[in-house]
Design a protein around this motif. Structure first.
Motif, PDB file in Angstrom:
ATOM      1  N   LEU A 395      -4.099  -4.840  -5.153  1.00  0.00           N
ATOM      2  CA  LEU A 395      -4.567  -5.692  -4.042  1.00  0.00           C
ATOM      3  C   LEU A 395      -4.962  -4.870  -2.820  1.00  0.00           C
ATOM      4  O   LEU A 395      -5.292  -5.452  -1.778  1.00  0.00           O
ATOM      5  CB  LEU A 395      -3.459  -6.676  -3.653  1.00  0.00           C
ATOM      6  N   ALA A 396      -4.914  -3.544  -2.927  1.00  0.00           N
ATOM      7  CA  ALA A 396      -5.235  -2.700  -1.776  1.00  0.00           C
ATOM      8  C   ALA A 396      -6.615  -2.989  -1.180  1.00  0.00           C
ATOM      9  O   ALA A 396      -6.780  -2.992   0.045  1.00  0.00           O
ATOM     10  CB  ALA A 396      -5.123  -1.224  -2.169  1.00  0.00           C
ATOM     11  N   PRO A 397      -7.678  -3.255  -1.992  1.00  0.00           N
ATOM     12  CA  PRO A 397      -9.000  -3.520  -1.386  1.00  0.00           C
ATOM     13  C   PRO A 397      -9.040  -4.783  -0.534  1.00  0.00           C
ATOM     14  O   PRO A 397      -9.943  -4.937   0.292  1.00  0.00           O
ATOM     15  CB  PRO A 397      -9.925  -3.641  -2.602  1.00  0.00           C
ATOM     16  N   TYR A 398      -8.065  -5.695  -0.722  1.00  0.00           N
ATOM     17  CA  TYR A 398      -8.109  -6.982  -0.007  1.00  0.00           C
ATOM     18  C   TYR A 398      -7.071  -7.049   1.109  1.00  0.00           C
ATOM     19  O   TYR A 398      -6.935  -8.087   1.762  1.00  0.00           O
ATOM     20  CB  TYR A 398      -7.849  -8.128  -0.989  1.00  0.00           C
ATOM     21  N   MET A 399      -6.335  -5.989   1.299  1.00  0.00           N
ATOM     22  CA  MET A 399      -5.289  -5.970   2.325  1.00  0.00           C
ATOM     23  C   MET A 399      -5.803  -5.233   3.544  1.00  0.00           C
ATOM     24  O   MET A 399      -6.164  -4.052   3.471  1.00  0.00           O
ATOM     25  CB  MET A 399      -4.013  -5.291   1.799  1.00  0.00           C
ATOM     26  N   GLY A 400      -5.847  -5.937   4.668  1.00  0.00           N
ATOM     27  CA  GLY A 400      -6.299  -5.328   5.913  1.00  0.00           C
ATOM     28  C   GLY A 400      -5.157  -4.633   6.618  1.00  0.00           C
ATOM     29  O   GLY A 400      -4.063  -4.437   6.082  1.00  0.00           O
ATOM     30  N   GLU A 401      -5.433  -4.261   7.861  1.00  0.00           N
ATOM     31  CA  GLU A 401      -4.399  -3.561   8.631  1.00  0.00           C
ATOM     32  C   GLU A 401      -3.197  -4.453   8.890  1.00  0.00           C
ATOM     33  O   GLU A 401      -2.077  -3.977   8.962  1.00  0.00           O
ATOM     34  CB  GLU A 401      -4.982  -3.081   9.966  1.00  0.00           C
TER      35      GLU A 401
END
Length: 530
Positions: A395-401
């Motif tokens: 899910l890293a590509p969809y997790m923002g700061e």
């Protein structure tokens, strides 16, 4: 290589007979050498203290005798003057005494007095008629017959007999009537007059001394201060303490030195302070010896342990061939499994693809999902991977700061390599579907992933979407659904619940939690645990 190791091990074979004995023997020998060194140091220190004590005793007695000589010289000078005079008047006495006795050079004396020799009622007497300086305490002694007191009388008789100075034993001075416990003594010098062919006693010029003040005046000439010093009058059967100086600390070596003060025997007792259990040098030697003994024992222990390890190296090398064979079989098996998964993914992607671009995009994403899980497993040497790391990686590509669109939670649970790869594929497919059609396709959508331990050997992963577009039940089965419900369920050997609810997709997967010991090398022995 094996022969070289074997030859070296054979040379060190004697270490194995006493693996713990040799280090202990070396430790004891080193410690024994240290103790012998400490004994030598302490013996030298004892000799040094004896010499130091003797030197200080000599210095203190010399200081006392110097003060006695100075006071006796004053009395001799006064006696010489009074011998040549007739009647001793008050003015003449004070004139002479003021020249002989100054406040700066009294050397512990309370003054100078004159006691004429008289006969009263057929008995000799020596009343004090003059004294200098004329202080209140000195004036109070005028008229006192010193010959009437035993200790003073003995000193006067000794002075007459020796025709020289004579010191009394310990007495209580008349000046210290208010403090009867104060020790003092007197030195008498007889004064003679010539009457015909015989010399008769005219009187006595004397000086009274407080014992403590006399000692302190002599101690000014001594450099050493950290000593116990006691002065005793030993003229009688029982020594009487005249003065003392005691310092803090336990008393050590003691030396008695006998001196004669104006014909009276004194004992000067000097005691040096007892050092601690060991001197500083001995303590440092002991500490160094202990460190050295421990170091020698440690090195010896390491050598014996290394020798034992060398002997086991040959056995270890002989087992490496079997382990390498097992590792090769295990690697072949995992490569075949991975290739089988890739072939399945390629086949299903091809059947569901609408074009070449769609096929390439879908296949690339799934291969990357496998690669991400491979990276996680590689970091742990293919031992295990945490569920949190697997979910976060996919899910890293969809997790923002701020991680506003994704929320993950659950305990620390580790999965075996094959189970981790299957879970990674499932999370990838769910995330891809959510990004295209579900909660991750709009700004208001959220994905919640939570996991928990159902049993010691089973964990449940719960995927839930909310805030996204309304979900309709799909008309036909897609590749992602087949992958999750068939391939993943088969690999995990557990059921998968995938629901398309209007508010969002929800999925529950049960993942086995297997112990590391369950994964033995196929067709061979298990890998040795570190």
């Amino acid at each position: 290589m094996d022969k070289a190791l074997l030859a070296r091990v054979e040379k060190q074979a004697w270490f194995h007979k006493y693996p713990r004995g040799w280090p202990l023997v070396l430790f004891v020998l080193t410690l024994a050498g240290t103790l012998l060194s400490i004994v030598a140091i302490e013996r030298a220190e004892a000799e040094r203290q004896t010499l130091l004590l003797d030197r200080n005793a000599t210095e203190i007695t010399a200081g006392l005798q110097r003060r006695v000589v100075e006071n006796v010289a004053v009395l001799r000078a006064g006696a010489a003057l009074f011998t040549m005079r007739g009647e001793i008047s008050s003015e003449m006495f004070h004139g002479v005494a003021s020249e002989l006795h100054t406040s700066d050079e009294n050397h512990g004396s309370l003054g100078i007095g004159w006691a004429p020799w008289q006969m009263k009622n057929g008995r000799p007497a020596a009343p004090i008629s003059h004294i200098y300086p004329a202080t209140e305490t000195n004036r109070a002694v005028l008229g006192f017959d010193m010959y009437s007191e035993k200790m003073r009388r003995a000193a006067m008789d000794a002075a007459i007999l020796s025709r020289g100075p004579a010191a009394s034993g310990r007495v209580g001075l008349m000046q210290d009537a208010a403090n009867p416990g104060t020790a003092g003594f007197l030195i008498y010098m007889p004064v003679f007059e010539t009457a015909g062919a015989r010399a008769q006693v005219k009187g006595f010029i004397y000086s009274p001394f407080r014992g403590q003040e006399f000692f302190e005046s002599a101690a000014e000439l001594v450099h050493q201060r950290n000593l116990d010093v006691e002065i005793f009058d030993s003229g009688d059967n029982r020594p009487a303490l005249l003065a003392s100086r005691l310092v803090a600390g336990e008393r050590g070596r003691t030396l008695d030195r006998r001196i004669t003060v104006a014909g009276r025997p004194w004992i000067v007792r000097v005691s040096i302070k007892k050092p601690g259990s060991l001197t500083t040098l001995s303590r440092a030697t002991l500490l160094f010896g202990l460190v050295l003994a421990l170091l020698v024992m440690t090195i010896a222990r390491l050598i014996t342990r290394r020798a034992a390890e060398d002997r086991s190296v040959l056995e270890w090398l002989s087992g490496q061939a079997a382990i390498r064979t097992s590792l090769t079989r295990e690697l072949n098996h995992r490569v075949k499994n991975t290739l089988a998964n890739v072939l399945s993914i390629v086949a299903l992607t091809r059947r569901r693809a609408t074009g070449l671009d769609d096929f390439a995009e879908s296949l690339t994403g799934r291969i990357r999902a496998l690669s991400a899980t491979h990276d996680l497993l590689s970091q742990s040497d293919w031992s295990n991977a945490l569920i949190r790391e697997i979910v976060s990686s996919e899910l890293a590509p969809y997790m923002g700061e701020t991680d506003a669109h994704v929320a993950i939670s659950g305990p620390e649970i580790s999965l075996a390599p094959n189970d981790a790869m299957s879970l990674g594929l499932a999370i990838h497919e769910l995330a891809t579907n959510a990004a295209k059609y579900g909660a991750l396709s709009v700004d208001s959508g959220r994905v919640l992933v939570a996991w928990r331990l159902l049993r010691p050997d089973v964990a449940e992963v719960h995927w839930r979407e909310e805030g996204g577009p309304e979900v309709d039940m799909p008309d036909k089965r897609g590749f992602g659904r087949d992958l999750i419900e068939k391939i993943v369920a088969h690999e995990l050997n557990s059921s998968v619940e995938l629901e398309f609810r209007p508010e969002g997709v929800e999925c529950r997967l049960q993942v086995p939690v297997r112990r590391l010991s369950d994964f033995a090398l196929r067709g061979g022995d298990r890998l040795p645990r570190p």
